[in-house]
Design a protein around this motif. Structure first.
Motif, PDB file in Angstrom:
ATOM      1  N   TYR A 669       2.091   3.181  24.563  1.00  0.00           N
ATOM      2  CA  TYR A 669       1.333   3.314  23.194  1.00  0.00           C
ATOM      3  C   TYR A 669      -0.265   3.849  23.578  1.00  0.00           C
ATOM      4  O   TYR A 669      -0.651   3.680  23.005  1.00  0.00           O
ATOM      5  CB  TYR A 669       1.829   1.770  23.593  1.00  0.00           C
ATOM      6  CG  TYR A 669       2.751   1.492  23.052  1.00  0.00           C
ATOM      7  CD1 TYR A 669       3.644   1.688  21.860  1.00  0.00           C
ATOM      8  CD2 TYR A 669       3.316   0.509  24.119  1.00  0.00           C
ATOM      9  CE1 TYR A 669       4.808   1.070  21.971  1.00  0.00           C
ATOM     10  CE2 TYR A 669       5.073   0.784  24.635  1.00  0.00           C
ATOM     11  CZ  TYR A 669       5.746   0.952  22.661  1.00  0.00           C
ATOM     12  OH  TYR A 669       6.721   0.352  23.211  1.00  0.00           O
ATOM     13  N   ARG A 670      -0.584   3.531  24.839  1.00  0.00           N
ATOM     14  CA  ARG A 670      -1.923   3.949  24.676  1.00  0.00           C
ATOM     15  C   ARG A 670      -1.837   5.615  24.339  1.00  0.00           C
ATOM     16  O   ARG A 670      -3.339   5.893  23.710  1.00  0.00           O
ATOM     17  CB  ARG A 670      -3.145   3.836  25.737  1.00  0.00           C
ATOM     18  CG  ARG A 670      -2.546   2.256  26.328  1.00  0.00           C
ATOM     19  CD  ARG A 670      -3.134   1.320  27.644  1.00  0.00           C
ATOM     20  NE  ARG A 670      -4.893   1.900  27.370  1.00  0.00           N
ATOM     21  CZ  ARG A 670      -5.919   1.290  28.300  1.00  0.00           C
ATOM     22  NH1 ARG A 670      -5.241   0.499  29.553  1.00  0.00           N
ATOM     23  NH2 ARG A 670      -7.195   1.513  27.820  1.00  0.00           N
ATOM     24  N   ALA A 671      -1.579   5.598  25.038  1.00  0.00           N
ATOM     25  CA  ALA A 671      -0.957   7.278  24.510  1.00  0.00           C
ATOM     26  C   ALA A 671      -0.832   8.415  23.565  1.00  0.00           C
ATOM     27  O   ALA A 671      -1.285   8.728  22.270  1.00  0.00           O
ATOM     28  CB  ALA A 671       0.415   8.083  25.403  1.00  0.00           C
ATOM     29  N   LEU A 672      -0.750   6.953  22.652  1.00  0.00           N
ATOM     30  CA  LEU A 672      -0.775   7.753  21.069  1.00  0.00           C
ATOM     31  C   LEU A 672      -1.843   7.500  20.760  1.00  0.00           C
ATOM     32  O   LEU A 672      -1.853   7.335  18.782  1.00  0.00           O
ATOM     33  CB  LEU A 672       0.807   6.222  20.290  1.00  0.00           C
ATOM     34  CG  LEU A 672       1.979   6.313  20.979  1.00  0.00           C
ATOM     35  CD1 LEU A 672       2.841   5.836  20.054  1.00  0.00           C
ATOM     36  CD2 LEU A 672       1.873   7.278  20.820  1.00  0.00           C
ATOM     37  N   THR A 673      -3.008   6.634  20.607  1.00  0.00           N
ATOM     38  CA  THR A 673      -4.471   6.592  20.662  1.00  0.00           C
ATOM     39  C   THR A 673      -4.408   7.964  19.517  1.00  0.00           C
ATOM     40  O   THR A 673      -5.265   7.930  18.786  1.00  0.00           O
ATOM     41  CB  THR A 673      -5.298   6.744  21.447  1.00  0.00           C
ATOM     42  OG1 THR A 673      -5.126   5.754  22.175  1.00  0.00           O
ATOM     43  CG2 THR A 673      -6.632   6.733  21.291  1.00  0.00           C
ATOM     44  N   VAL A 674      -4.004   9.126  20.266  1.00  0.00           N
ATOM     45  CA  VAL A 674      -4.456  10.637  19.597  1.00  0.00           C
ATOM     46  C   VAL A 674      -3.787  10.260  18.217  1.00  0.00           C
ATOM     47  O   VAL A 674      -4.721  11.339  17.473  1.00  0.00           O
ATOM     48  CB  VAL A 674      -3.165  11.828  20.057  1.00  0.00           C
ATOM     49  CG1 VAL A 674      -3.478  11.683  21.790  1.00  0.00           C
ATOM     50  CG2 VAL A 674      -1.505  11.246  19.935  1.00  0.00           C
ATOM     51  N   ARG A 675      -3.052   9.948  17.332  1.00  0.00           N
ATOM     52  CA  ARG A 675      -2.783  10.105  15.980  1.00  0.00           C
ATOM     53  C   ARG A 675      -4.164   9.346  15.318  1.00  0.00           C
ATOM     54  O   ARG A 675      -4.161   9.500  14.393  1.00  0.00           O
ATOM     55  CB  ARG A 675      -1.581   9.011  15.530  1.00  0.00           C
ATOM     56  CG  ARG A 675      -2.373   7.493  15.832  1.00  0.00           C
ATOM     57  CD  ARG A 675      -0.856   6.654  15.482  1.00  0.00           C
ATOM     58  NE  ARG A 675      -0.502   7.017  15.327  1.00  0.00           N
ATOM     59  CZ  ARG A 675       0.983   5.244  13.971  1.00  0.00           C
ATOM     60  NH1 ARG A 675       0.700   4.170  14.486  1.00  0.00           N
ATOM     61  NH2 ARG A 675       1.335   5.777  13.252  1.00  0.00           N
ATOM     62  N   ASN A 676      -5.385   8.972  15.913  1.00  0.00           N
ATOM     63  CA  ASN A 676      -6.076   8.470  15.076  1.00  0.00           C
ATOM     64  C   ASN A 676      -7.646   9.703  15.336  1.00  0.00           C
ATOM     65  O   ASN A 676      -8.670   9.309  14.867  1.00  0.00           O
ATOM     66  CB  ASN A 676      -7.171   7.153  15.500  1.00  0.00           C
ATOM     67  CG  ASN A 676      -5.760   5.526  15.869  1.00  0.00           C
ATOM     68  OD1 ASN A 676      -5.901   5.404  14.655  1.00  0.00           O
ATOM     69  ND2 ASN A 676      -5.732   5.415  16.102  1.00  0.00           N
ATOM     70  N   ILE A 677      -7.018  10.929  15.707  1.00  0.00           N
ATOM     71  CA  ILE A 677      -8.554  11.657  16.126  1.00  0.00           C
ATOM     72  C   ILE A 677      -7.671  12.766  15.555  1.00  0.00           C
ATOM     73  O   ILE A 677      -6.632  13.819  15.788  1.00  0.00           O
ATOM     74  CB  ILE A 677      -8.203  12.242  17.886  1.00  0.00           C
ATOM     75  CG1 ILE A 677      -8.017  10.975  18.366  1.00  0.00           C
ATOM     76  CG2 ILE A 677      -9.535  13.342  18.012  1.00  0.00           C
ATOM     77  CD1 ILE A 677      -9.504  10.686  18.272  1.00  0.00           C
ATOM     78  N   ASP A 678      -8.592  13.531  14.259  1.00  0.00           N
ATOM     79  CA  ASP A 678      -8.037  14.766  13.715  1.00  0.00           C
ATOM     80  C   ASP A 678      -7.611  16.031  14.278  1.00  0.00           C
ATOM     81  O   ASP A 678      -6.915  16.641  14.303  1.00  0.00           O
ATOM     82  CB  ASP A 678      -9.383  14.435  12.096  1.00  0.00           C
ATOM     83  CG  ASP A 678      -9.977  13.686  11.576  1.00  0.00           C
ATOM     84  OD1 ASP A 678      -8.792  12.869  11.409  1.00  0.00           O
ATOM     85  OD2 ASP A 678     -10.599  13.065  11.306  1.00  0.00           O
TER      86      ASP A 678
END
Length: 703
Positions: A669-678
């Protein structure tokens, strides 16, 4: 890390080594990446730094970026029988473990001089490995402790024993160690408000399972753990020849249930304002009646302190009351069990096996105990951390790597400050202080400038348990020696052989140990996009901990004070609330959701750290576009390196423990941090309708 915790490994570090060695108390389908890449503009480096075979191209990045980046790896990855998880952190840990083992085992061949650190290291390891001697001695090495428990005949005597058992094994700000196996724990660091002098913080303890939720949760798996824990208590007592083991086990468990009910939660324990409770020691009997506080303070070495900080005041009151209200015999049985449990790894095999069966198999799901040499290496490295670490750094961390990482840290700090300038919602006053804090943040890479002195620590080749207990006490006395003195701004809180990183709010500093600065986190010859996406995001994460929901409470001098305007605080809270909801929606196991509030600090640091690392990497290109390597654009390599750095496969009990009691979300779920990066959206053609897609206004941007 609600403020500055180790990167992701506070709990995972335990999983890396299986059960801790020695005495215990103890992150429409998108266009295929290979076809989305434009032509290269520059000559490509030799390697992309990306595990191409690990990518699962049948998964759209916009639906599940972790599965895309790591899906094929997950299909074939096997957790070693003696581990509770596997992944990149385990890979890097095993390299550090092998190097540390080579170093420690090699010392024996050199016949080190008596009284040298090399001799202490060699003798500690040899004693741990002496299984025949351990069997021969039986319970005798622990008998003085058991005799002292048997001699308890009054409340003052009980209070004296509890005070003498206190160790420096809690840390609410650097490590998120919110409780200890002893009834109380102590953390020594600068006081939160006032001059930069060190004070003692008293914290809750007393549980044999990992967290109060193991006692209080109605979850079926937790109920099963409770049944097995009662059985383990009885078995360990029976092994030690304790009469009426079953009845005593029930009484011990009932006492621990009462202890669990007075414990503060992980969420409350993270709140620095709830923890800021200076108590006059003279008033302890009024603040927390029950225990004989003068006897406790004298035995714990704290009698000379005028003030201590009560981090979890209600828990301390509750524990103190239980000391007086519960029967003396119940406490003596409880203390006897915990002495056995704490020392089991260095008692005969029957005790060690019982200990592993519960703490390893039941609580972590690990089917096989680690080879003894691995446990011995971990225990030696823990007891003589700087002595081992000094030699580790000399052998395995070249000056060139240190300089390269320091330059990356410099670049990411600069990118963070630039990002603050670009915030349109933050007032100039708050921006000025935020930039000053980043400007003055002390960065330490690889190893400390000064090393601990172990000359007073007695290590005997024929006394493995005594060695461990003396090492614990020596660490406690070292911490007590700091009381009343000014803080050391350059103090390290990790050893060079530790696969981790940490941000220290009370020092406004960071430590990046040598052992984590290895591929695939950091490869001095690899593509910069991969290095910035992996170790760069780690660096950004630790920097950002100085500005997460706890770190933002501390100023440039490490002192607790509010430097936010009300308007800025409101905006920060609104963004944090969106991140809480984002993580609340994740469900690692059926019916078990991530606690977005509990993991908020870590999640803020992941988002802000990844953003800063990306900005620093793009700045390093000097306006050029990164080359295409292995069919991947620079942006794709950056984000894939980040996603693959968090690849993790955990056994279910370990995953459950992470979700219930840790401040870090599981790696997937930390890998999904990317969804906040334009830029991630453009890199992988992520479109509305895909599962991870967030409207631009819903993407969390805090720093």
């Amino acid at each position: 890390m609600p403020s500055n915790r180790p990167l992701a490994l506070a709990a995972l570090a335990v999983a890396l080594a299986g059960v801790l060695a020695g005495c215990q108390r103890t992150p429409s389908p998108a266009q295929d990446a290979t076809q989305a890449a434009p032509a290269a503009l520059d000559a490509a480096p030799a390697a992309s730094g990306i595990d191409l075979a690990g990518i699962d191209k049948s998964v759209a990045p916009g639906d599940d970026f972790n599965a895309y980046a790591n899906g094929n790896w997950e299909k074939t990855a096997k957790i070693p029988d003696d581990r509770s998880s596997t992944g990149v952190f385990v890979q890097v840990f095993e390299l550090a473990e092998k190097r540390t083992a080579d170093l420690i085992q090699g010392l024996e061949k050199t016949d080190p001089a008596a009284g040298s650190d090399e001799r202490r290291i060699a003798d500690y390891y040899a004693a741990y490995m002496d299984e025949a001697g351990i069997e021969q001695h039986g319970l005798a090495p622990l008998q003085p402790v058991l005799d002292s428990i048997d001699a308890i005949d009054s409340l003052p005597a009980l209070s004296t024993y509890i005070g003498a058992s206190v160790r420096a094994d809690t840390d609410p700000l650097n490590y998120t160690n919110f409780h200890t196996g002893n009834l109380f724990g102590v953390f020594v660091a600068r006081e939160l408000e006032g001059p930069p002098r060190n004070v003692a913080t008293l914290m809750q303890g007393g549980l044999g399972m990992p967290d109060r939720e193991y006692y209080l949760s109605a979850d079926k798996a937790m109920a099963q753990n409770r049944d097995k824990y009662r059985a383990y208590i009885a078995a360990l007592l029976e092994q030690a020849g304790t009469p009426d083991a079953e009845d005593k086990a029930k009484a011990i468990f009932d006492l621990e249930m009462k202890i669990a009910k007075v414990h503060a939660s992980v969420l409350d324990s993270q709140d620095v304002h709830k923890g800021n409770n200076p108590w006059e020691t003279a008033a302890l009997a009024d603040k927390a009646p029950g225990i004989d506080w003068p006897a406790f303070l004298d035995a714990s070495g704290l009698a000379g302190e005028k003030t201590i900080v009560a981090w979890q005041p209600d828990a301390i009151r509750g524990l103190s009351a239980l000391v007086a209200s519960e029967s003396l015999q119940a406490w003596k049985d409880y203390l006897r069990f915990h002495a056995l449990d704490h020392s089991a790894a260095l008692l005969p095999k029957a005790y060690a096996d019982l200990h592993f069966d519960f703490h390893g198999r039941t609580l972590q799901g690990t089917p096989q105990q680690q080879d003894r040499w691995k446990r011995a290496v971990a225990a030696t490295s823990n007891a003589l951390g700087d002595a081992v670490g000094k030699r580790y750094a000399e052998q395995y961390f070249p000056p060139s790597s240190k300089a390269q990482v320091e330059q990356m840290v410099h670049n990411i700090l600069a990118a963070f400050r630039d990002g603050v300038d670009q915030l349109d919602w933050m007032t100039p006053e708050t921006k000025k202080i935020a930039k000053a804090k980043a400007e003055t943040m002390r960065v330490s890479v690889g190893y400390p400038d000064t090393w601990r002195d172990y000359s007073t620590l007695e290590i005997r080749r024929d006394d493995p348990l005594g060695n461990a207990l003396r090492a614990e006490e020596r660490e406690y006395r070292y911490q007590l020696s700091k009381l009343g003195k000014d803080i050391d701004p350059g103090e390290w809180w990790m050893t060079p052989q530790t696969v981790n990183a940490i941000q220290l709010p009370l020092q406004n500093a960071m430590n990046f140990p040598a052992a984590i600065l290895e591929a695939p986190f950091f490869d001095p010859g690899a593509d910069p996009a991969a290095n910035y996406g992996a170790i760069g995001a780690v660096i950004g994460h630790e920097i950002s901990h100085g500005f997460d929901n706890t770190g933002a409470e501390f100023g440039t001098d490490g002192q607790l004070h509010n430097w936010w305007t009300p308007e800025d605080s409101a905006h920060f809270k609104a963004a944090a609330d969106r991140l809480v909801k984002q993580y609340d929606a994740y469900e690692p196991l059926p019916g078990l959701h991530i606690n977005g509030a509990q993991t908020l600090g870590e999640n803020i640091a992941d988002v802000a750290g990844l953003q800063a690392a990306y900005r620093a990497w793009r700045t390093s290109l000097d306006g050029k576009e990164a080359p295409v390597i292995d069919g991947l654009t620079g942006d794709q390599r950056f984000f894939l390196a980040f996603g693959q750095a968090w690849r993790t496969k955990m056994r279910e009990p370990t995953l459950r423990a992470r979700v219930v009691g840790d401040v870090h979300a599981p790696g997937a779920y930390r890998a999904l941090t990317v969804r906040n990066i334009d830029p991630w959206y453009k890199a992988f053609d992520v479109e509305p309708g895909q599962k991870l897609y967030l409207d631009e206004g819903d993407r969390v941007k805090i720093w």
